[in-house]
Design a protein around this motif. Structure first.
Motif, short mmCIF file in Angstrom:
data_model
loop_
_atom_site.label_atom_id
_atom_site.label_comp_id
_atom_site.label_asym_id
_atom_site.label_seq_id
_atom_site.Cartn_x
_atom_site.Cartn_y
_atom_site.Cartn_z
N ARG A 183 -4.33 -67.02 -19.84
CA ARG A 183 -4.21 -67.81 -21.19
C ARG A 183 -4.03 -66.73 -22.37
NH1 ARG A 183 -2.08 -69.45 -24.60
NH2 ARG A 183 -2.29 -71.55 -25.76
N LEU A 230 -0.68 -75.44 -16.20
CA LEU A 230 -0.98 -74.76 -17.40
C LEU A 230 -0.21 -73.33 -17.33
CD1 LEU A 230 -4.66 -75.48 -17.35
CD2 LEU A 230 -3.19 -75.92 -19.30
N ARG A 244 6.51 -71.37 -23.17
CA ARG A 244 6.38 -71.10 -24.62
C ARG A 244 6.52 -69.74 -25.01
NH1 ARG A 244 1.17 -73.77 -26.71
NH2 ARG A 244 1.64 -73.09 -28.70
N ASN A 269 4.83 -83.36 -15.51
CA ASN A 269 3.36 -83.05 -16.44
C ASN A 269 3.79 -83.16 -17.82
OD1 ASN A 269 1.62 -81.18 -17.81
ND2 ASN A 269 0.60 -81.34 -15.86
N PHE A 292 2.46 -81.86 -20.43
CA PHE A 292 2.38 -80.73 -21.15
C PHE A 292 3.54 -79.77 -20.89
CE2 PHE A 292 -0.33 -76.54 -21.79
CZ PHE A 292 0.15 -76.48 -23.08
N GLU A 346 -2.59 -74.20 -29.43
CA GLU A 346 -2.21 -75.67 -28.76
C GLU A 346 -1.92 -76.79 -29.63
OE1 GLU A 346 -1.55 -75.65 -25.66
OE2 GLU A 346 -2.75 -74.14 -24.54
N ARG A 382 -6.77 -78.10 -22.73
CA ARG A 382 -5.74 -77.04 -22.55
C ARG A 382 -6.47 -75.64 -22.78
NH1 ARG A 382 -0.72 -80.28 -24.58
NH2 ARG A 382 -0.89 -82.11 -23.17
N MET A 435 -8.36 -74.28 -19.99
CA MET A 435 -7.82 -74.24 -18.85
C MET A 435 -8.08 -74.98 -18.17
SD MET A 435 -4.95 -72.45 -19.40
CE MET A 435 -4.52 -71.16 -18.14
N ALA A 450 -7.29 -78.67 -17.50
CA ALA A 450 -6.27 -79.57 -16.91
C ALA A 450 -5.09 -79.68 -17.89
CB ALA A 450 -6.83 -80.81 -16.55
N ALA A 451 -3.80 -79.77 -17.42
CA ALA A 451 -2.76 -79.81 -18.49
C ALA A 451 -2.66 -81.14 -19.39
CB ALA A 451 -1.59 -79.48 -18.03
#
Lengths: 939, 180
Positions: free
Chosen positions: A121, A154, A161, A190, A192, B126, B144, B147, B149-150
């Protein structure tokens, strides 16, 4: 939970103390800890953490540490911490050189082999911040594309992005490579992932619209999503794809207004689109009922955000009626009583905006607005006050001003300026209240305040003096008192200049002399110089005071400042000469020299004087021989336009509300500046003989907008000549035009001859150019249409620099323009008369002409506008707008005809049927022929 | 920037001396250089620091901008946009930011945010993407960031933040029904 109600002051203070107390405590703690940390020689990270984990962070050190990225045994935690450090450093404004950034970027790409979620991330985050170059991007594209297809939601979302951001920053054409994956992501299960893809597409459509537009089906599917965020972004993107196509937008909007949308944000967006569709329909036709009902429906939504967006949209509709406004005003009124400052602010802001156009609609909220005058948030209080000032009735002015007096002492200068502006417009609305408001303004002048605040007050008083004759003496007196104790030199000089021009015309001019002379004794050199000029203006205009003023000026001859002494000497000798014989200086009379601006701009004067000195002649220098070149004229015009643009910008400054608040006031000044620059037209050597300008028309377009070349014409009328000024624009980016001129066909109109033509030498793409034609009129006032053709030489131009290509010799070409109308209105100047009736009676019916017409207009306002345009005369005594629903109306018009003769007209209008307006036009002037000519323009 | 889509000019997070903790600029108009940005932050802080913005978000209008801000312990949060933006949307963004940080960090003050700087950065990332609002659901953002769960499908646990929010909205609607 303390915030149930707006906090009473005591409690507010208490919690302020609490804040301060806790801040102080933590400050002490921090200080103690940092001394501990440094005392312990805190090189190690763990000890640093007591104060800030980033204390003493150095770029070179961080760059060194980046070596851990290359470690075969990756430590994810350490790497993540290092990335955080880099991001913190960048966030604090540290700059990375290209090579530093590249080395970090390459280091980071190595970390993709780690399987740690958190580290991954952070990698995504840092990649967006590093602004990689196109070559570096290629290295990560494959990895990121792999992540885009990962099983981990994720990873997918974030990879999309990052990749889209990098692509849109470096090479938008790369989009084709990942198009397939993105299309899939748009409809991902999903939320997201789908939202990320949609938002990224919105960024991408700005750089590569073609590809994104192909995804319209996927976007429409996404719009059906259950997830609110996805729905919102899908709507935004869909609109962006379709926004060129008005029909498609209308279709989307009308279908969506029927199906409820869950997401409040999407609902807001939809309201904006609906508003736009309604704006485009214009105010003229019928409003779309379903759309209006939709907007009204949003006022019942459960979310405040949507309610406010809906109310705001309703208030901003073109030509909104009071009935359409009332439901919106009702919800805004509820917001005014909310305990949330943001809600109160939002409501007050919208009400403030609508208050200028529909003061009556806002009046029901006045009670609530008055409650907000003491609001802790000063922005809200100021909005409330200015709204009240706009909606207040004449009777309520006193009470309102009393409330404001206490309020004014508590707020900052910038808010005071806004309030002063509101008072200005109020005073113009209720001229009878000028005494009260003037007192208020003078009280404010005496209080402490900064320059902008004082300037706003002084400007307001000056404006009131100009607009309301009754307020003049009181206003001047107030200003006199103010300069007695004024610390701002620019304000003092401005006031002195006004005193000099306005003072002599008052009942007791001698009373001002003392104030002005005091300045000569007490002030700095700049103010002294203006005071001397002001005194001289009194002396020039008032023979009875002249000798005493000369006495005063004689005392200034020994001033220790050059400028003051020079002015005093000049004025002294001028006034003394006036006693004997009215002689001229440089060919200008003393009155003109003192009271009017120079007939030529300083730049041209300087140029002419320098030339005269270089080649002195026996003839004395005269300001009337000063000429201007076309370039100088263009520079002057540009300066005037910039000035007016700057002013307009300043007017639009707060909330877009001020430019509606004071129509015409500063705007007029700006127009004047542009106007003055037109007068310099006659200073072009070729045009030097035309004399003073009589009038100028509005620009008339000779082409449709958005054609290859655009051309508009302004007609400037002089005693025996007409100058046609053509504004030219070339909108083809690969053409460079030379020698652009307008060819006139004068065959159809008798009495006109072309005397001089000044073509535009070069017209590159996108730069405005000008061409002129000087016409001599052999008859008094020829009217008719002139055929126009644009003739020019075309050369090919470089598509980017727009410079002509050397290889292209060019060819002659022409372009047909629309006909140029010379109408009777061109020879008429708008002229205000003080008392129309007296003027009308005094003129007698010797030169009167009466005609009746039947005109095809659907309403009185429309007919009035057209007639005023035809005649080119000024509307007197505010008769320009009929009462609502009236069937008859009388307009009084006045103007000056070419010869300078005054012309008055009475227009009686009557609605005969839905499409017909009957008109009886009576024109009076000294000369029956002129009256006849004027009356015939309508036919 | 597209005028229709609600968008931000910047997010500022400053400490009680007006010093930068974390700032993110999305448009060029507030200044492109570091010095210009610092000057803007100072101006923003001077305009707001004397007000009480603890319990409710406050708002200020200046220089063609509208800013919604909130103060928590020794940290100040600002959401800045062009002045014609719907201020209530901005207030929602601010609420989302503060709630998401509360969920991730338990408490929000300067120390905690600096100690968990990566969470702070990720929360902002985010929340907003290139000036556009990406997500305003605090629990989804927090998940998120961690990290975890989406989606926020498993309903957020009834924590203090959400409860107080529900309570205040209930109170508001009650107050409104009284006013009617």
């Amino acid at each position: 939970m303390q915030g149930g109600q707006a906090l009473p002051p005591v409690e507010a203070q208490q919690s302020d103390w609490q804040t301060q107390g806790s801040q102080w405590l933590s400050g002490v703690k921090d200080a103690a800890m940092s001394t501990l940390a440094t005392g312990g020689g805190g090189g190690k990270k763990d000890e640093d953490e007591v104060y800030s984990p980033f204390l003493g962070l150095e770029k070179s050190q961080v760059l060194q540490e980046c070596r851990v990225f290359n470690d075969p045994q990756l430590n994810p935690r350490l790497c993540a911490q290092l990335i955080t450090k880099i991001l913190y450093m960048l966030g604090q404004g540290e700059q990375l050189s290209r090579s530093e950034s590249t080395s970090i970027f390459f280091g980071v790409t190595k970390l993709f082999q780690a399987k740690d979620d958190h580290l991954r991330r952070m990698i995504y985050l840092v990649m967006k911040e590093l602004n990689p170059s196109a070559e570096e991007v290629i290295i990560v594209t494959a990895t990121l594309t792999k992540d885009m297809n990962s099983k981990q939601d994720l990873y997918r979302a974030n990879a999309i992005r990052v990749l889209c951001k990098i692509i849109s920053m470096t090479d938008p054409t790369m989009l084709g490579q990942i198009e397939r994956h993105l299309k899939q992501a748009l409809v991902d299960k999903n939320a997201f992932v789908a939202a990320s893809a949609l938002v990224s597409s919105i960024q991408l459509i700005r750089v590569n619209a073609e590809v994104v537009k192909r995804w319209v089906n996927e976007v429409q599917t996404a719009l059906q999503s259950d997830n609110q965020t996805v729905q919102y972004h899908a709507l935004a993107l869909l609109h962006m794809i379709k926004k060129q196509d008005r029909l498609a937008v209308n279709k989307i909007v009308s279908s969506l207004t029927r199906t409820p949308i869950k997401s409040p944000l999407a609902q807001c967006l939809l309201i904006r689109f609906v508003k736009k569709v309604m704006d485009e329909e214009g105010g003229g036709g019928e409003r779309d009922r379903t759309l209006l009902e939709f907007l009204e429906g949003t006022l019942r939504h459960k979310s405040d955000v949507v309610i406010y967006e809906g109310a705001n949209a309703l208030c901003g509709l073109p030509n909104v009626s009071q009935r359409e406004l009332s439901p919106a005003i009702t919800v805004l009124q509820l917001f005014l009583c909310s305990n949330k400052p943001t809600l109160r602010f939002a409501a007050a802001r919208t009400l403030n905006r609508i208050a200028m156009l529909h003061p009556a609609a806002v009046t029901p909220c006045n009670m609530d607005l008055e409650g907000l005058i003491n609001d802790a948030n000063r922005s809200i209080a100021t909005l409330a006050i200015t709204t009240l000032l706009k909606t207040g009735s004449e009777a309520g002015v006193e009470r309102l001003m009393k409330q404001i007096t206490t309020f004014m002492s508590e707020i900052a200068d910038e808010f005071k300026v806004i309030v002063v502006d509101a008072i200005r417009s109020m005073c113009i609305k209720f001229p009878q209240k000028h005494r009260l408001l003037m007192t208020f303004l003078s009280n404010m002048l005496r209080e402490e305040g900064g320059f902008t605040y004082k300037k706003a007050i002084v400007d307001t008083i000056l404006e009131l003096i100009a607009q309301i004759p009754d307020a003049k003496e009181a206003g001047l007196m107030n200003l006199c008192e103010f300069i007695e104790d004024c610390e701002f030199t620019p304000l003092s000089t401005a006031i002195l200049a006004v005193l000099g021009t306005e003072g002599p015309a008052t009942a007791e001019p001698s009373s001002y002399i003392r104030f002005i002379y005091n300045r000569v004794v007490l002030e700095n050199a700049t103010v002294r110089a203006s005071a001397v000029s002001a005194l001289a203006k009194f002396g020039v205009q008032l023979p009875q005071l002249r000798s005493s003023i000369v006495t005063l000026l004689l005392r200034c001859l020994h001033d220790n400042d050059d400028e003051v002494r020079d002015r005093a000497t000049l004025y002294c000798s001028m006034l003394q000469k006036m006693e004997v014989s009215p002689d001229d200086v440089f060919g200008i009379g003393p009155a003109q020299l003192c009271l009017q601006p120079l007939p030529v701009p300083l730049l041209a004067l300087e140029h002419a004087v320098a030339q005269y000195l270089a080649q002195p002649s026996d003839e004395p220098f005269s300001v009337f021989n000063v000429t201007m070149s076309a370039e100088m004229l263009a520079a002057e015009r540009k300066a005037a336009h910039e000035q007016s643009a700057a002013r307009r910008k300043a007017e639009n400054h707060d909330g877009g509300s001020r430019h509606q608040m004071m129509p015409g006031t500063p705007g007029k000044a700006a127009a004047k500046a542009v106007d003055a620059s037109v007068d310099y037209l006659a200073k072009i050597p070729q045009f030097a003989h035309v004399g003073p300008r009589f009038s100028s028309s509005k620009p008339a377009a000779l082409t449709d907008p958005e054609t290859e070349y655009s051309c508009a014409c302004i007609k400037h009328v002089y005693a025996r000549h007409t100058i046609l000024a053509f504004e030219l624009r070339n909108t083809i980016d690969d053409q460079y035009l030379q020698d652009v001129r307008v060819a006139l066909d004068l065959a159809g109109t008798a009495g006109l001859e072309v005397e001089v033509e000044l073509p535009c030498p070069a017209l590159p793409f996108g730069v405005a150019g000008q061409a002129f034609i000087l016409l001599r009129r052999t008859e008094a006032a020829p009217t008719g249409s002139l055929g126009c053709t644009l003739r020019f030489r075309v050369r090919e131009a470089h598509a980017e620099t727009h410079e002509p290509l050397d290889s292209s010799a060019g060819y002659e070409d022409e372009y047909a323009l629309e006909e140029l109308e010379l109408a009777a209105a061109d020879y008429m100047k708008r002229l205000m008369v003080a008392d129309f009736r007296a003027g009308w009676e005094g003129m007698g019916n010797g030169g009167e002409v009466i005609e009746t017409f039947s005109l095809t207009y659907s309403g009185l306002p429309e007919a009035i506008r057209a007639i005023v345009d035809f005649l080119g005369m000024e509307v007197c005594e505010g008769t320009g707008t009929p009462q609502d629903g009236a069937r008859t109306h009388t307009v009084l018009l006045s103007g000056a005809f070419l010869s300078g003769a005054q012309v008055l007209a009475i227009v009686n209008l009557r609605t005969e049927s839905a499409k017909q307006v009957g008109m009886r036009l009576s024109v009076r002037s000294a000369d029956k022929e002129i009256s006849q000519f004027v009356a015939s323009c309508v036919a | 920037m597209q005028a229709d889509i609600p968008s931000l000019s910047c997010i500022l997070i400053l400490d009680s001396d007006g010093q930068r903790i974390c700032c993110k600029y999305y448009t060029q108009d507030l200044g492109t250089t570091h010095a210009e940005q610092l000057a803007f932050e100072k101006k923003m802080f001077d305009k707001s620091s004397r007000t009480n913005a603890r319990s409710e978000a406050e708002i200020v209008l200046f220089d063609n901008l509208v800013a919604v801000y909130k103060n928590s312990a020794d940290a100040w949060f600002f959401i800045v946009s062009r002045q014609n933006e719907n201020e209530l949307i901005l207030a929602n963004v601010l609420t989302a930011l503060c709630e998401a940080l509360t969920l991730s960090l338990r408490q929000i003050d300067k120390r905690t945010m600096l100690d968990n700087y990566e969470s702070l950065l990720l929360t902002v990332d985010e929340l907003i993407d290139g000036g556009m609002i990406l997500e305003t659901d605090a629990s989804a953002i927090s998940n998120r960031v961690g990290m975890k769960a989406a989606n926020s499908e498993p309903a957020a646990p009834a924590e203090g933040g959400t409860f107080s929010f529900a309570f205040s909205s209930a109170k508001e609607s009650f107050a409104r029904s009284l006013l009617r």
